[in-house]
Scaffold this active site. Sequence first.
Site: not given
Ligand SMILES: NC(=O)c1ccc[n+]([C@@H]2O[C@H](COP(=O)([O-])OP(=O)(O)OC[C@H]3O[C@@H](n4cnc5c(N)ncnc54)[C@H](O)[C@@H]3O)[C@@H](O)[C@H]2O)c1
Length: 258
Positions: A38, A66-67, A158, A162, A195
Amino acid sequence: MAGRVAGKKAFITGGAQGLGAAAAKRLAEEGAKVALADINLEGVRRTAAAIEAAHGAGTAFAYLLDVTREDQWIATLEQANADMGGLSVLVNNAGISRGGDIEHLSLEDWKAVMSVNVDSVFLGTKHALKHLRQNQPGSIINISSIAGLIAAHNSPAYNASKAAVWLLSKGIALHCAKQGLDVRSNSIHPAFVDTPILDPLRQRFGKAEAEAKLARQVPLGRIGAPEDIANAVLYLASDESRFMTGAELKLDGGISAM
Ligand SMILES: NC(=O)c1ccc[n+]([C@@H]2O[C@H](COP(=O)([O-])OP(=O)(O)OC[C@H]3O[C@@H](n4cnc5c(N)ncnc54)[C@H](O)[C@@H]3O)[C@@H](O)[C@H]2O)c1
Protein backbone atom coordinates in the site's frame (compact mmCIF):
# COMPACT_ATOMS: atom_id res chain seq x y z
CA MET A 1 -1.62 -25.69 8.49
CA ALA A 2 -5.12 -26.70 7.42
CA GLY A 3 -7.55 -24.38 5.67
CA ARG A 4 -9.20 -23.65 2.34
CA VAL A 5 -6.09 -21.83 1.05
CA ALA A 6 -3.42 -23.62 3.06
CA GLY A 7 -0.04 -23.21 1.35
CA LYS A 8 -1.17 -20.32 -0.87
CA LYS A 9 0.92 -17.17 -0.95
CA ALA A 10 -1.12 -14.08 -1.69
CA PHE A 11 -0.01 -10.57 -2.67
CA ILE A 12 -2.72 -7.98 -1.94
CA THR A 13 -2.63 -4.31 -2.92
CA GLY A 14 -4.42 -1.66 -0.88
CA GLY A 15 -4.10 -3.85 2.19
CA ALA A 16 -3.88 -1.04 4.74
CA GLN A 17 -7.64 -0.87 5.32
CA GLY A 18 -11.05 -1.68 3.88
CA LEU A 19 -11.50 -4.59 1.51
CA GLY A 20 -7.78 -5.34 1.13
CA ALA A 21 -7.27 -5.71 4.87
CA ALA A 22 -10.44 -7.82 5.21
CA ALA A 23 -9.37 -10.11 2.37
CA ALA A 24 -5.90 -10.53 3.88
CA LYS A 25 -7.37 -11.49 7.25
CA ARG A 26 -9.79 -13.97 5.71
CA LEU A 27 -7.06 -15.62 3.57
CA ALA A 28 -4.77 -15.86 6.59
CA GLU A 29 -7.55 -17.47 8.66
CA GLU A 30 -7.75 -20.17 5.99
CA GLY A 31 -4.02 -20.89 5.94
CA ALA A 32 -2.48 -18.53 3.36
CA LYS A 33 0.58 -16.37 3.80
CA VAL A 34 -0.18 -12.78 2.83
CA ALA A 35 1.90 -9.88 1.51
CA LEU A 36 0.22 -6.52 1.96
CA ALA A 37 1.25 -3.58 -0.20
CA ASP A 38 0.00 0.00 0.00
CA ILE A 39 1.06 3.65 -0.21
CA ASN A 40 0.03 3.72 3.46
CA LEU A 41 2.98 1.85 5.01
CA GLU A 42 1.86 2.39 8.59
CA GLY A 43 -1.55 0.96 7.67
CA VAL A 44 -0.20 -2.23 6.06
CA ARG A 45 2.22 -2.71 8.95
CA ARG A 46 -0.73 -2.51 11.35
CA THR A 47 -2.78 -5.02 9.34
CA ALA A 48 0.18 -7.40 9.00
CA ALA A 49 0.95 -7.17 12.73
CA ALA A 50 -2.67 -8.06 13.58
CA ILE A 51 -2.48 -11.09 11.28
CA GLU A 52 0.83 -12.22 12.75
CA ALA A 53 -0.58 -11.81 16.27
CA ALA A 54 -3.44 -14.14 15.33
CA HIS A 55 -1.61 -16.66 13.13
CA GLY A 56 2.08 -16.48 14.04
CA ALA A 57 5.30 -14.87 12.84
CA GLY A 58 5.94 -15.10 9.09
CA THR A 59 2.26 -15.27 8.10
CA ALA A 60 2.02 -11.63 6.96
CA PHE A 61 4.41 -9.10 5.38
CA ALA A 62 4.02 -5.38 4.72
CA TYR A 63 5.45 -3.30 1.87
CA LEU A 64 5.33 0.26 0.61
CA LEU A 65 4.03 0.20 -2.97
CA ASP A 66 2.51 2.79 -5.25
CA VAL A 67 0.62 0.61 -7.73
CA THR A 68 1.13 3.16 -10.51
CA ARG A 69 4.92 2.71 -10.42
CA GLU A 70 6.40 -0.09 -12.52
CA ASP A 71 9.81 -0.04 -10.82
CA GLN A 72 8.17 -0.42 -7.41
CA TRP A 73 5.97 -3.28 -8.61
CA ILE A 74 8.98 -5.26 -9.89
CA ALA A 75 10.99 -4.78 -6.69
CA THR A 76 8.10 -5.41 -4.30
CA LEU A 77 6.97 -8.58 -6.05
CA GLU A 78 10.55 -9.91 -5.95
CA GLN A 79 10.77 -9.15 -2.24
CA ALA A 80 7.37 -10.67 -1.41
CA ASN A 81 8.19 -13.76 -3.46
CA ALA A 82 11.41 -14.18 -1.46
CA ASP A 83 9.75 -13.47 1.91
CA MET A 84 6.80 -15.84 1.41
CA GLY A 85 8.76 -18.52 -0.46
CA GLY A 86 6.65 -18.04 -3.60
CA LEU A 87 3.64 -16.19 -4.91
CA SER A 88 0.46 -17.95 -6.07
CA VAL A 89 -2.33 -15.39 -5.68
CA LEU A 90 -2.45 -11.74 -6.80
CA VAL A 91 -5.28 -9.56 -5.52
CA ASN A 92 -5.38 -6.25 -7.40
CA ASN A 93 -7.51 -4.35 -4.91
CA ALA A 94 -6.08 -0.82 -4.51
CA GLY A 95 -8.43 1.71 -6.06
CA ILE A 96 -9.67 5.27 -5.80
CA SER A 97 -12.70 7.27 -6.83
CA ARG A 98 -13.05 10.93 -7.87
CA GLY A 99 -16.41 12.60 -8.28
CA GLY A 100 -17.50 14.95 -11.05
CA ASP A 101 -19.64 14.50 -14.15
CA ILE A 102 -18.17 14.51 -17.64
CA GLU A 103 -18.31 18.32 -17.86
CA HIS A 104 -16.73 18.96 -14.48
CA LEU A 105 -14.20 16.16 -13.90
CA SER A 106 -10.66 17.46 -14.39
CA LEU A 107 -8.19 15.72 -16.68
CA GLU A 108 -5.92 15.39 -13.67
CA ASP A 109 -8.57 13.46 -11.71
CA TRP A 110 -9.43 11.34 -14.77
CA LYS A 111 -5.75 10.36 -15.13
CA ALA A 112 -5.34 9.66 -11.42
CA VAL A 113 -8.32 7.28 -11.36
CA MET A 114 -7.28 5.51 -14.56
CA SER A 115 -3.73 5.16 -13.32
CA VAL A 116 -4.48 3.79 -9.83
CA ASN A 117 -7.39 1.58 -10.95
CA VAL A 118 -6.20 0.32 -14.34
CA ASP A 119 -2.42 0.79 -14.74
CA SER A 120 -2.17 -1.12 -11.44
CA VAL A 121 -3.85 -4.24 -12.82
CA PHE A 122 -1.79 -4.08 -16.01
CA LEU A 123 1.53 -3.62 -14.19
CA GLY A 124 0.81 -5.98 -11.33
CA THR A 125 -0.28 -8.80 -13.60
CA LYS A 126 2.49 -8.22 -16.13
CA HIS A 127 5.16 -8.60 -13.48
CA ALA A 128 3.46 -11.13 -11.16
CA LEU A 129 3.03 -13.74 -13.90
CA LYS A 130 6.72 -14.56 -13.77
CA HIS A 131 6.21 -15.63 -10.14
CA LEU A 132 2.73 -17.14 -10.56
CA ARG A 133 3.94 -19.50 -13.29
CA GLN A 134 6.44 -20.91 -10.78
CA ASN A 135 3.69 -21.54 -8.21
CA GLN A 136 0.79 -23.08 -10.09
CA PRO A 137 -2.14 -23.32 -9.64
CA GLY A 138 -2.35 -19.55 -9.48
CA SER A 139 -5.16 -17.06 -9.22
CA ILE A 140 -5.43 -13.39 -10.18
CA ILE A 141 -8.33 -11.58 -8.53
CA ASN A 142 -9.17 -8.09 -9.71
CA ILE A 143 -11.46 -5.90 -7.62
CA SER A 144 -13.60 -4.07 -10.13
CA SER A 145 -17.01 -2.75 -9.04
CA ILE A 146 -20.66 -2.97 -9.95
CA ALA A 147 -19.82 0.50 -11.32
CA GLY A 148 -17.77 -1.29 -13.99
CA LEU A 149 -20.97 -2.87 -15.30
CA ILE A 150 -23.57 -0.18 -14.58
CA ALA A 151 -22.95 3.52 -15.24
CA ALA A 152 -23.90 6.57 -13.21
CA HIS A 153 -24.30 10.18 -14.37
CA ASN A 154 -21.50 11.47 -12.13
CA SER A 155 -18.63 8.96 -12.17
CA PRO A 156 -17.18 8.74 -15.69
CA ALA A 157 -13.63 7.98 -14.61
CA TYR A 158 -14.62 5.41 -12.00
CA ASN A 159 -17.08 3.72 -14.39
CA ALA A 160 -14.58 3.62 -17.26
CA SER A 161 -11.73 2.41 -15.07
CA LYS A 162 -13.73 -0.40 -13.49
CA ALA A 163 -15.13 -1.48 -16.88
CA ALA A 164 -11.53 -1.65 -18.11
CA VAL A 165 -10.61 -3.90 -15.18
CA TRP A 166 -13.56 -6.16 -16.00
CA LEU A 167 -12.46 -6.85 -19.60
CA LEU A 168 -8.76 -6.80 -18.80
CA SER A 169 -9.40 -9.66 -16.37
CA LYS A 170 -10.91 -11.71 -19.18
CA GLY A 171 -8.04 -10.98 -21.56
CA ILE A 172 -5.56 -12.05 -18.88
CA ALA A 173 -7.56 -15.25 -18.33
CA LEU A 174 -7.39 -16.10 -22.03
CA HIS A 175 -3.68 -15.27 -22.24
CA CYS A 176 -2.88 -17.59 -19.35
CA ALA A 177 -5.04 -20.39 -20.76
CA LYS A 178 -3.41 -20.07 -24.18
CA GLN A 179 0.01 -20.26 -22.53
CA GLY A 180 -1.07 -23.55 -20.92
CA LEU A 181 -0.77 -22.02 -17.47
CA ASP A 182 -2.99 -23.10 -14.60
CA VAL A 183 -3.36 -19.46 -13.62
CA ARG A 184 -6.91 -18.14 -13.49
CA SER A 185 -8.08 -14.54 -13.68
CA ASN A 186 -11.46 -13.28 -12.50
CA SER A 187 -13.04 -10.02 -11.39
CA ILE A 188 -15.18 -9.14 -8.38
CA HIS A 189 -17.89 -6.48 -8.61
CA PRO A 190 -19.06 -5.17 -5.25
CA ALA A 191 -21.74 -2.55 -4.74
CA PHE A 192 -21.51 -0.24 -1.70
CA VAL A 193 -19.44 -1.80 1.07
CA ASP A 194 -18.77 -0.38 4.52
CA THR A 195 -15.16 0.84 4.17
CA PRO A 196 -13.40 4.23 4.41
CA ILE A 197 -14.03 4.74 0.67
CA LEU A 198 -17.55 5.84 1.69
CA ASP A 199 -16.23 8.50 4.11
CA PRO A 200 -16.72 11.49 1.75
CA LEU A 201 -20.42 10.57 1.53
CA ARG A 202 -20.64 10.09 5.30
CA GLN A 203 -19.06 13.50 5.82
CA ARG A 204 -21.57 15.08 3.45
CA PHE A 205 -24.78 13.53 4.78
CA GLY A 206 -23.82 12.12 8.20
CA LYS A 207 -23.12 8.43 8.74
CA ALA A 208 -26.65 7.15 9.28
CA GLU A 209 -28.25 9.12 6.43
CA ALA A 210 -25.40 8.35 4.01
CA GLU A 211 -25.65 4.61 4.64
CA ALA A 212 -29.47 4.70 4.51
CA LYS A 213 -29.31 6.53 1.18
CA LEU A 214 -27.07 3.82 -0.26
CA ALA A 215 -29.07 0.97 1.30
CA ARG A 216 -32.27 2.26 -0.37
CA GLN A 217 -30.64 1.56 -3.76
CA VAL A 218 -29.94 -2.08 -2.87
CA PRO A 219 -32.71 -4.70 -3.24
CA LEU A 220 -31.41 -6.50 -0.12
CA GLY A 221 -31.86 -3.21 1.75
CA ARG A 222 -28.37 -2.91 3.19
CA ILE A 223 -24.82 -2.06 2.21
CA GLY A 224 -22.24 -4.86 2.19
CA ALA A 225 -19.74 -5.76 4.90
CA PRO A 226 -16.03 -6.12 4.01
CA GLU A 227 -16.26 -9.81 4.97
CA ASP A 228 -18.86 -10.35 2.22
CA ILE A 229 -16.23 -9.44 -0.36
CA ALA A 230 -13.40 -11.19 1.52
CA ASN A 231 -15.33 -14.46 1.24
CA ALA A 232 -15.49 -14.06 -2.54
CA VAL A 233 -11.73 -13.40 -2.65
CA LEU A 234 -11.23 -16.54 -0.57
CA TYR A 235 -13.28 -18.62 -3.01
CA LEU A 236 -11.39 -17.32 -6.05
CA ALA A 237 -8.01 -17.77 -4.33
CA SER A 238 -8.82 -21.36 -3.41
CA ASP A 239 -8.80 -24.39 -5.66
CA GLU A 240 -12.58 -24.63 -5.11
CA SER A 241 -12.87 -22.24 -8.08
CA ARG A 242 -10.39 -24.16 -10.24
CA PHE A 243 -12.72 -24.26 -13.31
CA MET A 244 -13.60 -20.57 -13.09
CA THR A 245 -11.60 -18.15 -15.21
CA GLY A 246 -12.51 -15.05 -17.19
CA ALA A 247 -15.61 -14.73 -15.04
CA GLU A 248 -17.10 -12.02 -12.87
CA LEU A 249 -18.61 -12.34 -9.40
CA LYS A 250 -21.23 -9.69 -8.66
CA LEU A 251 -21.69 -8.96 -4.96
CA ASP A 252 -24.22 -6.18 -5.21
CA GLY A 253 -27.21 -7.09 -3.08
CA GLY A 254 -29.24 -7.50 -6.27
CA ILE A 255 -28.65 -4.08 -7.87
CA SER A 256 -27.70 -5.49 -11.27
CA ALA A 257 -30.75 -7.77 -11.32
CA MET A 258 -33.02 -4.75 -11.71
N1 LIG B 1 -16.15 -0.04 -0.61
C1 LIG B 1 -16.95 -0.02 -1.66
O1 LIG B 1 -18.11 0.41 -1.60
C2 LIG B 1 -16.44 -0.57 -3.00
C3 LIG B 1 -17.40 -0.94 -3.95
C4 LIG B 1 -16.95 -1.44 -5.17
C5 LIG B 1 -15.61 -1.55 -5.44
N2 LIG B 1 -14.72 -1.16 -4.49
C6 LIG B 1 -13.30 -1.28 -4.83
O2 LIG B 1 -12.65 -2.07 -3.84
C7 LIG B 1 -11.28 -1.69 -3.74
C8 LIG B 1 -10.94 -1.42 -2.29
O3 LIG B 1 -11.78 -0.37 -1.84
P1 LIG B 1 -12.00 0.01 -0.32
O4 LIG B 1 -13.45 0.25 -0.17
O5 LIG B 1 -11.31 -0.94 0.57
O6 LIG B 1 -11.27 1.44 -0.32
P2 LIG B 1 -10.34 2.15 0.77
O7 LIG B 1 -10.25 3.56 0.34
O8 LIG B 1 -10.84 1.85 2.15
O9 LIG B 1 -8.93 1.42 0.60
C9 LIG B 1 -8.16 1.56 -0.57
C10 LIG B 1 -6.70 1.30 -0.24
O10 LIG B 1 -5.95 1.49 -1.43
C11 LIG B 1 -4.77 2.22 -1.10
N3 LIG B 1 -4.26 2.93 -2.28
C12 LIG B 1 -4.78 4.02 -2.89
N4 LIG B 1 -3.98 4.43 -3.88
C13 LIG B 1 -2.92 3.57 -3.92
C14 LIG B 1 -1.75 3.47 -4.72
N5 LIG B 1 -1.48 4.35 -5.70
N6 LIG B 1 -0.89 2.45 -4.48
C15 LIG B 1 -1.13 1.56 -3.48
N7 LIG B 1 -2.21 1.61 -2.69
C16 LIG B 1 -3.10 2.62 -2.90
C17 LIG B 1 -5.20 3.17 0.02
O11 LIG B 1 -4.08 3.65 0.75
C18 LIG B 1 -6.14 2.27 0.82
O12 LIG B 1 -5.44 1.55 1.82
C19 LIG B 1 -11.11 -0.49 -4.67
O13 LIG B 1 -10.59 -0.91 -5.91
C20 LIG B 1 -12.52 0.02 -4.84
O14 LIG B 1 -12.70 0.74 -6.03
C21 LIG B 1 -15.10 -0.68 -3.27
